[in-house]
Write a protein that holds these residues in place. Structure first.
Motif, short mmCIF file in Angstrom:
data_model
loop_
_atom_site.label_atom_id
_atom_site.label_comp_id
_atom_site.label_asym_id
_atom_site.label_seq_id
_atom_site.Cartn_x
_atom_site.Cartn_y
_atom_site.Cartn_z
N HIS A 4 0.82 -1.21 0.00
CA HIS A 4 0.00 0.00 0.00
C HIS A 4 0.85 1.27 0.00
O HIS A 4 0.32 2.37 -0.16
CB HIS A 4 -0.93 0.00 1.23
N ASP A 5 2.17 1.13 0.21
CA ASP A 5 3.04 2.29 0.19
C ASP A 5 3.25 2.77 -1.24
O ASP A 5 3.24 1.97 -2.17
CB ASP A 5 4.39 1.96 0.82
N GLU A 12 3.09 3.43 -7.45
CA GLU A 12 2.49 2.22 -6.90
C GLU A 12 3.18 1.01 -7.52
O GLU A 12 3.29 0.89 -8.74
CB GLU A 12 1.00 2.20 -7.24
N LEU A 13 3.65 0.10 -6.65
CA LEU A 13 4.33 -1.10 -7.13
C LEU A 13 3.34 -2.25 -7.25
O LEU A 13 2.51 -2.47 -6.38
CB LEU A 13 5.46 -1.49 -6.18
N ARG A 14 3.46 -2.98 -8.34
CA ARG A 14 2.60 -4.12 -8.60
C ARG A 14 3.45 -5.39 -8.72
O ARG A 14 4.33 -5.60 -7.92
CB ARG A 14 1.76 -3.84 -9.85
N ASP A 27 6.44 -4.07 -12.06
CA ASP A 27 5.40 -3.32 -12.76
C ASP A 27 4.96 -2.20 -11.83
O ASP A 27 4.83 -2.40 -10.61
CB ASP A 27 4.25 -4.27 -13.07
N GLY A 28 4.73 -1.02 -12.38
CA GLY A 28 4.36 0.11 -11.53
C GLY A 28 3.36 1.03 -12.18
O GLY A 28 3.08 0.93 -13.38
N VAL A 39 9.69 -0.17 -12.70
CA VAL A 39 10.52 0.33 -11.61
C VAL A 39 11.61 -0.68 -11.30
O VAL A 39 11.32 -1.84 -10.99
CB VAL A 39 9.68 0.60 -10.35
N LYS A 40 12.85 -0.26 -11.41
CA LYS A 40 13.98 -1.11 -11.08
C LYS A 40 14.44 -0.78 -9.67
O LYS A 40 14.74 0.36 -9.33
CB LYS A 40 15.12 -0.91 -12.08
N LEU A 41 14.53 -1.81 -8.82
CA LEU A 41 14.91 -1.66 -7.42
C LEU A 41 16.20 -2.42 -7.16
O LEU A 41 16.31 -3.61 -7.49
CB LEU A 41 13.81 -2.21 -6.50
#
Length: 359
Positions: A4-5, A12-14, A27-28, A39-41
């Protein structure tokens, strides 16, 4: 970080799109601009390594500085809860690796792919950026499927980024030039060689160097080039075969000098000649009348454009050839061992997925 963050208060991260040795791609959704993003983390295990964090930040800066239709766009870079992240263009299509896995590609598709990749490299090299990891997994199909885009500048090098470890070979080994395997510094020519290898693989639907053992792979790259493309795909028109063969030449000076030159060879375009400063003028000598005519000159029979024959090769003694061969093999062994022992980015397998970037 919970589901939810909002990453950076915005994204928003999926679901997970893919994993790699350096990062994962999710996916974001950009809640501010209402658009899909990737989004690359950076992996948690690597967050405490300053060198890796700098390389991750350099990827964002390098790619963000390159605005080109054949380069995956970087939208944002930041840090959330101690985790660096890069926000990129989200592409729903497949990668070139996915297409090659399906089998040999039609020659016209391979030509178009190479032209798109070379356009991207032209832009990157003009900006002083070397990709250093050109491979099928880093070439992605555009959103509407009409072009290819180069992704993942994770080990790119610019003039201002010199923090990489001295002597360390970065990049996927199957696409490294022989001189890079031997430890030579990276150059723009390395990206062009890798593009040639991709073209070879796309036409055959398999790897150019199938060796799985890194030492055997290093030896093959340096001493055992793959079979000639013309003998394996005689249906491919000679120009495309010649371009790929030249790009993969083992001797560096036999390859293309730039992405523009290689692309021109594929498209038939003419590259403007390099301006040469005129020689200092000197008084013209008096005309001399000869007693009899000179023999016919070969210059009158030459074509408008020709390639001068290389100087004769000097045959080395048997002992010298053995010493050089032994040195090359030892160098290949050392590089392969160092790549396995020192590079954390190749330790984890990459999951093949539809994403805007692979790691």
């Amino acid at each position: 970080m919970t589901g939810h963050d909002l990453l950076g208060g915005r994204y928003e991260l999926r679901g997970v799109l893919g994993y790699g040795g350096m990062a994962e791609v999710r996916d974001g959704w950009d809640t501010r601009l209402n658009r899909a993003v990737a989004v690359k983390l950076l992996h948690p295990a690597l967050r405490g390594q300053p060198d890796i964090r700098r390389r991750f930040a350099d990827e964002a800066r390098s790619a963000a500085a390159l605005t080109h239709p054949n380069i995956v766009a970087v939208h944002d870079f930041g840090e959330h809860g101690g985790t660096p992240f890069i926000v990129m263009e989200r592409l729903p299509g497949q990668s070139l690796a996915d297409l090659i896995a399906l089998g040999p590609m039609p020659p016209e598709h391979v030509r178009s792919m190479l032209i798109d990749v070379l356009r991207a490299l032209e832009a990157a090299h003009a900006a002083g950026v070397l990709h250093r990891d050109i491979k099928p997994g880093n070439v992605l199909i555009s959103a509407i499927g009409d072009s290819m885009k180069v992704a993942d500048f994770g080990i790119a090098k610019t003039g201002g980024a010199s923090h990489t470890m001295t002597g360390r070979v970065l990049g996927t080994m199957s696409y490294l030039t022989p001189e890079r395997v031997a430890g030579a510094p990276a150059s723009a020519a390395d990206d062009l060689y890798a593009a040639g290898v991709m073209g070879y693989e796309a036409l055959l639907g398999r790897r150019a160097f199938p060796q799985d053992n890194p030492i055997a792979l290093a030896r093959a790259i340096m001493d055992d080039p793959p079979p000639p493309l013309a003998s394996l795909r005689p249906d491919v028109e000679p120009t495309l075969v010649a371009v790929i063969d030249r790009a993969m030449a083992r001797v560096p000076h036999q390859r293309f000098g730039s992405a523009a030159e290689m692309r021109a060879a594929l498209t038939g375009e003419l590259i403007p000649p390099v301006a040469v400063a005129p020689l200092p003028s000197s008084p013209r000598p008096a005309t001399r009348v000869l007693d009899e005519p000179l023999p016919p000159s070969m210059h009158h029979m030459a074509a408008p454009h020709y390639v001068a024959a290389p100087p004769p090769r000097h045959r080395l003694s048997g002992r010298t050839r053995k010493v050089l061969a032994g040195t090359a093999v030892l160098g290949a062994f050392a590089i392969a061992a160092a790549a396995l022992a020192a590079d954390p980015f190749s330790s984890a397998p990459t999951q093949t997925v539809n994403t805007s970037s692979t790691m």
